[in-house]
Design an enzyme around this catalytic site. Structure first.
Site, PDB file in Angstrom:
ATOM      1  N   ASN A   1       1.197  -1.532   0.149  1.00 52.94           N
ATOM      2  CA  ASN A   1      -0.056  -0.299  -0.200  1.00 52.94           C
ATOM      3  C   ASN A   1       0.819   1.491   0.015  1.00 52.94           C
ATOM      4  O   ASN A   1       1.534   1.854   0.878  1.00 52.94           O
ATOM      5  CB  ASN A   1      -1.016   0.244   1.190  1.00 52.94           C
ATOM      6  CG  ASN A   1      -1.880   1.021   1.334  1.00 52.94           C
ATOM      7  OD1 ASN A   1      -2.027   2.427   0.446  1.00 52.94           O
ATOM      8  ND2 ASN A   1      -2.514   0.978   2.117  1.00 52.94           N
TER       9      ASN A   1
ATOM     10  N   ARG B   1      -2.583  -1.710  -3.434  1.00 51.74           N
ATOM     11  CA  ARG B   1      -3.460  -1.456  -3.659  1.00 51.74           C
ATOM     12  C   ARG B   1      -3.615   0.580  -3.617  1.00 51.74           C
ATOM     13  O   ARG B   1      -2.658   0.748  -4.213  1.00 51.74           O
ATOM     14  CB  ARG B   1      -4.058  -1.017  -1.692  1.00 51.74           C
ATOM     15  CG  ARG B   1      -4.846   0.185  -1.809  1.00 51.74           C
ATOM     16  CD  ARG B   1      -5.101   0.715  -0.193  1.00 51.74           C
ATOM     17  NE  ARG B   1      -6.242   1.705   0.024  1.00 51.74           N
ATOM     18  CZ  ARG B   1      -6.095   2.613   0.569  1.00 51.74           C
ATOM     19  NH1 ARG B   1      -5.223   2.982   0.834  1.00 51.74           N
ATOM     20  NH2 ARG B   1      -7.548   3.623   0.367  1.00 51.74           N
TER      21      ARG B   1
ATOM     22  N   HIS C   1     -13.460   2.526  -0.092  1.00 53.96           N
ATOM     23  CA  HIS C   1     -13.214   1.431   0.771  1.00 53.96           C
ATOM     24  C   HIS C   1     -14.039   0.022  -0.199  1.00 53.96           C
ATOM     25  O   HIS C   1     -14.193  -0.962   1.130  1.00 53.96           O
ATOM     26  CB  HIS C   1     -14.412   2.336   1.418  1.00 53.96           C
ATOM     27  CG  HIS C   1     -13.934   2.973   2.244  1.00 53.96           C
ATOM     28  ND1 HIS C   1     -14.879   3.584   3.559  1.00 53.96           N
ATOM     29  CD2 HIS C   1     -12.700   2.998   3.310  1.00 53.96           C
ATOM     30  CE1 HIS C   1     -13.883   4.107   4.109  1.00 53.96           C
ATOM     31  NE2 HIS C   1     -12.669   4.241   3.722  1.00 53.96           N
TER      32      HIS C   1
ATOM     33  N   ARG D   1     -14.278  15.095   7.765  1.00 51.50           N
ATOM     34  CA  ARG D   1     -13.969  15.148   6.799  1.00 51.50           C
ATOM     35  C   ARG D   1     -15.797  15.128   6.858  1.00 51.50           C
ATOM     36  O   ARG D   1     -16.691  14.893   7.433  1.00 51.50           O
ATOM     37  CB  ARG D   1     -14.498  14.419   5.771  1.00 51.50           C
ATOM     38  CG  ARG D   1     -13.275  14.130   4.995  1.00 51.50           C
ATOM     39  CD  ARG D   1     -12.960  12.844   4.300  1.00 51.50           C
ATOM     40  NE  ARG D   1     -12.023  12.388   4.222  1.00 51.50           N
ATOM     41  CZ  ARG D   1     -11.638  10.449   4.186  1.00 51.50           C
ATOM     42  NH1 ARG D   1     -12.538   9.962   3.531  1.00 51.50           N
ATOM     43  NH2 ARG D   1     -10.573   9.895   4.514  1.00 51.50           N
TER      44      ARG D   1
ATOM     45  N   ARG E   1     -13.428   7.087  21.171  1.00 51.21           N
ATOM     46  CA  ARG E   1     -13.422   7.210  22.568  1.00 51.21           C
ATOM     47  C   ARG E   1     -13.617   8.240  23.613  1.00 51.21           C
ATOM     48  O   ARG E   1     -14.380   8.586  24.428  1.00 51.21           O
ATOM     49  CB  ARG E   1     -12.234   6.120  22.818  1.00 51.21           C
ATOM     50  CG  ARG E   1     -12.187   4.783  22.413  1.00 51.21           C
ATOM     51  CD  ARG E   1     -10.975   4.554  22.044  1.00 51.21           C
ATOM     52  NE  ARG E   1      -9.924   4.712  20.827  1.00 51.21           N
ATOM     53  CZ  ARG E   1      -8.622   4.443  20.655  1.00 51.21           C
ATOM     54  NH1 ARG E   1      -9.022   3.652  20.581  1.00 51.21           N
ATOM     55  NH2 ARG E   1      -8.570   5.141  19.731  1.00 51.21           N
TER      56      ARG E   1
ATOM     57  N   ASN F   1     -15.462  -1.211  17.320  1.00 52.58           N
ATOM     58  CA  ASN F   1     -14.724  -1.705  18.826  1.00 52.58           C
ATOM     59  C   ASN F   1     -16.386   0.076  19.870  1.00 52.58           C
ATOM     60  O   ASN F   1     -16.332   0.243  20.745  1.00 52.58           O
ATOM     61  CB  ASN F   1     -13.969   0.161  19.046  1.00 52.58           C
ATOM     62  CG  ASN F   1     -12.730  -1.222  18.241  1.00 52.58           C
ATOM     63  OD1 ASN F   1     -12.431  -2.428  19.166  1.00 52.58           O
ATOM     64  ND2 ASN F   1     -12.023  -0.622  17.613  1.00 52.58           N
TER      65      ASN F   1
ATOM     66  N   GLU G   1      -8.706  -5.416   4.958  1.00 49.14           N
ATOM     67  CA  GLU G   1      -8.575  -5.119   3.492  1.00 49.14           C
ATOM     68  C   GLU G   1      -7.629  -5.378   2.756  1.00 49.14           C
ATOM     69  O   GLU G   1      -7.043  -6.070   1.676  1.00 49.14           O
ATOM     70  CB  GLU G   1      -7.664  -3.549   3.254  1.00 49.14           C
ATOM     71  CG  GLU G   1      -9.131  -2.756   3.830  1.00 49.14           C
ATOM     72  CD  GLU G   1      -9.558  -0.977   3.992  1.00 49.14           C
ATOM     73  OE1 GLU G   1      -9.313  -1.094   3.121  1.00 49.14           O
ATOM     74  OE2 GLU G   1      -9.049  -1.050   4.655  1.00 49.14           O
TER      75      GLU G   1
HETATM   76  P1  ADP Z   1      -8.146   4.535   9.091  1.00 52.75           P
HETATM   77  O1  ADP Z   1      -9.431   5.032   8.801  1.00 52.75           O
HETATM   78  O2  ADP Z   1      -8.097   5.883   9.256  1.00 52.75           O
HETATM   79  O3  ADP Z   1      -8.543   3.075   8.462  1.00 52.75           O
HETATM   80  P2  ADP Z   1      -9.333   2.862  11.495  1.00 52.75           P
HETATM   81  O4  ADP Z   1     -10.742   1.861  10.844  1.00 52.75           O
HETATM   82  O5  ADP Z   1      -8.655   2.641  12.414  1.00 52.75           O
HETATM   83  O6  ADP Z   1      -9.264   4.280  10.826  1.00 52.75           O
HETATM   84  O7  ADP Z   1     -10.384   3.686  12.727  1.00 52.75           O
HETATM   85  C1  ADP Z   1     -10.038   4.661  13.245  1.00 52.75           C
HETATM   86  C2  ADP Z   1     -10.969   5.796  14.203  1.00 52.75           C
HETATM   87  O8  ADP Z   1     -11.677   4.523  15.348  1.00 52.75           O
HETATM   88  C3  ADP Z   1     -10.440   6.542  15.487  1.00 52.75           C
HETATM   89  O9  ADP Z   1     -10.309   7.909  15.607  1.00 52.75           O
HETATM   90  C4  ADP Z   1     -11.204   6.153  16.725  1.00 52.75           C
HETATM   91  O10 ADP Z   1     -11.959   7.686  16.110  1.00 52.75           O
HETATM   92  C5  ADP Z   1     -12.378   4.685  16.434  1.00 52.75           C
HETATM   93  N1  ADP Z   1     -11.686   3.670  17.191  1.00 52.75           N
HETATM   94  C6  ADP Z   1     -10.235   2.885  17.341  1.00 52.75           C
HETATM   95  N2  ADP Z   1     -10.997   2.266  18.191  1.00 52.75           N
HETATM   96  C7  ADP Z   1     -11.897   2.522  19.362  1.00 52.75           C
HETATM   97  C8  ADP Z   1     -12.760   2.085  20.401  1.00 52.75           C
HETATM   98  N3  ADP Z   1     -11.949   1.479  21.175  1.00 52.75           N
HETATM   99  N4  ADP Z   1     -13.549   2.740  20.550  1.00 52.75           N
HETATM  100  C9  ADP Z   1     -14.391   3.646  20.057  1.00 52.75           C
HETATM  101  N5  ADP Z   1     -13.649   4.374  18.501  1.00 52.75           N
HETATM  102  C10 ADP Z   1     -12.588   3.536  18.189  1.00 52.75           C
END
Ligand code: ADP
Length: 397
Positions: free
Chosen positions: A8, A89, A178, A239, A282, A332, A383
């Site tokens: 990537n 990717r 995505h 965004r 979080r 999460n 992915e």
């Molecule tokens: P990316 O689009 O950068 O790949 P991710 O899929 O890793 O992003 O998601 C990142 C976001 O996930 C973070 O900004 C955070 O808000 C959220 N996140 C990660 N862990 C938790 C959690 N335990 N509870 C709530 N939100 C979470």
């Protein structure tokens, strides 16, 4: 034991994973960053250990050289176990690429041509592809596009109600992004339920920093919330998602904002950050629970939009069999999942509060009740594995 290397690449960094295809296990991963920016950095990781180095990395070719050195020094050996394919990717495949494609010089030219549509992404991917093709000259390289999965959308879903001539001249339409994740998650959901993909109407919410929803009928994407660019649709970390486009004209006229300032405002200073000063769900959830009004509003706007898309896609699909949540927030945050589906009982959606709270990281979990007509799932996305699968399949054809 066939292995596939997944790459990537951006303009100043790339990440990689070496995936063993029989068990879809990651044997090693790493990243090379600050390419062409003075002191560069690389880190190679194998089972539980990591090996960082810092040195000048003038270009992607030097970066791949470092990666190959790291494999030689710390394993696994690429000589004993050469990759059968390298999967790359690529963000934008335009209307030209509707599946993973073995890269030749013509494919490179097409990816380059699509840089007009993805100026921040395709040029970096291409730099990675060119360097990797030199580093692994005897291996098929396969481009896996974020847009490809959505090429099955019907014209009614991908056409903007814009003047046709203008839209056609500038290739303006919904492409969707995505796609690799939406495909992986919808297939994993069907497998988990033990039901044929072809029979299922699915909605997938990919909620990371970037966020998008997709309506999937029989394994084919029929609508998605991201559009001409990854800016449209859901509220995201930084965004806006959907806004009235006349706001841009207004800000240009009344506030004198330049194109660059508007781009920055919409892509980097809006969404959760714009509403509440932070994009980590979080933090926002904790702040909202403690009575922080801005955080509460940010979450309300975020989940209001999720429900709007859930409703729209239930209508487009004529009901759903499965709704899945994936990526950082989707995997999460029980609170966001619950709020996203609140009020959808009429459509057969019944969440089980305990299952929703108890969903465990890294596992597919059903969070709807046994009697819910719609199965609601938390599905960890992957992915890289999806890119490896598609590269492996395309290289064998
Ligand atoms: P990316 O689009 O950068 O790949 P991710 O899929 O890793 O992003 O998601 C990142 C976001 O996930 C973070 O900004 C955070 O808000 C959220 N996140 C990660 N862990 C938790 C959690 N335990 N509870 C709530 N939100 C979470």
């Amino acid at each position: 034991m066939p292995v596939v290397l997944v790459v990537n690449s951006g303009s100043s960094s790339f990440k990689y994973q070496l995936i063993e295809m029989d068990g879809e296990r990651v044997l090693a991963s790493g990243l090379v960053e600050r390419i062409g920016e003075g002191e560069g950095r690389a880190e190679h990781r194998t089972a539980g250990e990591s090996f960082p180095v810092s040195q000048d990395i003038p270009d992607h070719t030097a970066g791949f050289g470092l990666m190959i050195d790291a494999f030689a020094a710390h394993g696994p050996s690429l000589e004993q176990n050469p990759p059968v394919a390298v999967g790359h990717r690529v963000v934008h495949g335009g209307a030209r690429f509707f599946e993973a494609t073995v890269i030749d010089d013509l494919v490179e030219i097409n990816i380059d041509d699509l840089s007009v549509l993805a100026p921040l992404h395709n040029p970096g991917a291409l730099q990675g592809i060119r360097a990797a093709r030199r580093a692994f000259a005897d291996v098929p390289h396969v481009a896996v596009f974020d847009t490809a999965f959505h090429q099955t959308m019907p014209p009614a879903a991908y056409t903007y109600a814009l003047d046709r001539a203008t839209a056609e001249k500038h290739r303006i339409r919904r492409y969707g992004f995505h796609g690799t994740s939406h495909k992986f998650v919808s297939e994993a959901a069907a497998a988990h339920l033990g039901r044929p993909l072809a029979e299922l109407k699915q909605i997938v919410f990919h909620l990371g920093n970037g966020a998008s929803a997709a309506a999937i009928d029989g394994g084919r994407s029929v609508d998605t919330s991201m559009g001409f660019t990854p800016l449209e649709g859901l509220v995201m970390g930084t965004r806006t998602g959907d806004i009235d486009p006349a706001i841009l004209i207004h800000l240009q006229r009344r506030a004198g904002l330049t194109t660059r300032e508007l781009d920055d405002l919409l892509n980097k200073r809006s969404g959760l950050v714009g509403l509440a000063g932070a994009n980590d769900m979080r933090d926002l959830t904790a702040r909202a629970e403690a009575g922080d009004v801005a955080a509460r509003l940010a979450i309300d706007v975020y989940t209001h939009r999720l429900r709007a898309y859930a409703g729209a896609y239930l209508a487009q699909l004529g009901g759903a069999d499965v709704i899945s949540f994936t990526a950082g927030v989707g995997e999460n945050s029980p609170h966001i999942r619950e709020a996203a589906l609140r009020g959808l009982e009429f459509a057969g959606v019944e969440l089980d509060a305990e299952r929703n709270e108890g969903a465990r990281r890294g596992e597919i979990t059903r969070i709807s009740t046994d009697s819910s007509r719609v199965a609601v799932l938390v599905v960890p996305t992957d992915e890289e594995v999806e890119i490896a699968r598609q590269a492996f399949a395309a290289a064998r054809d």
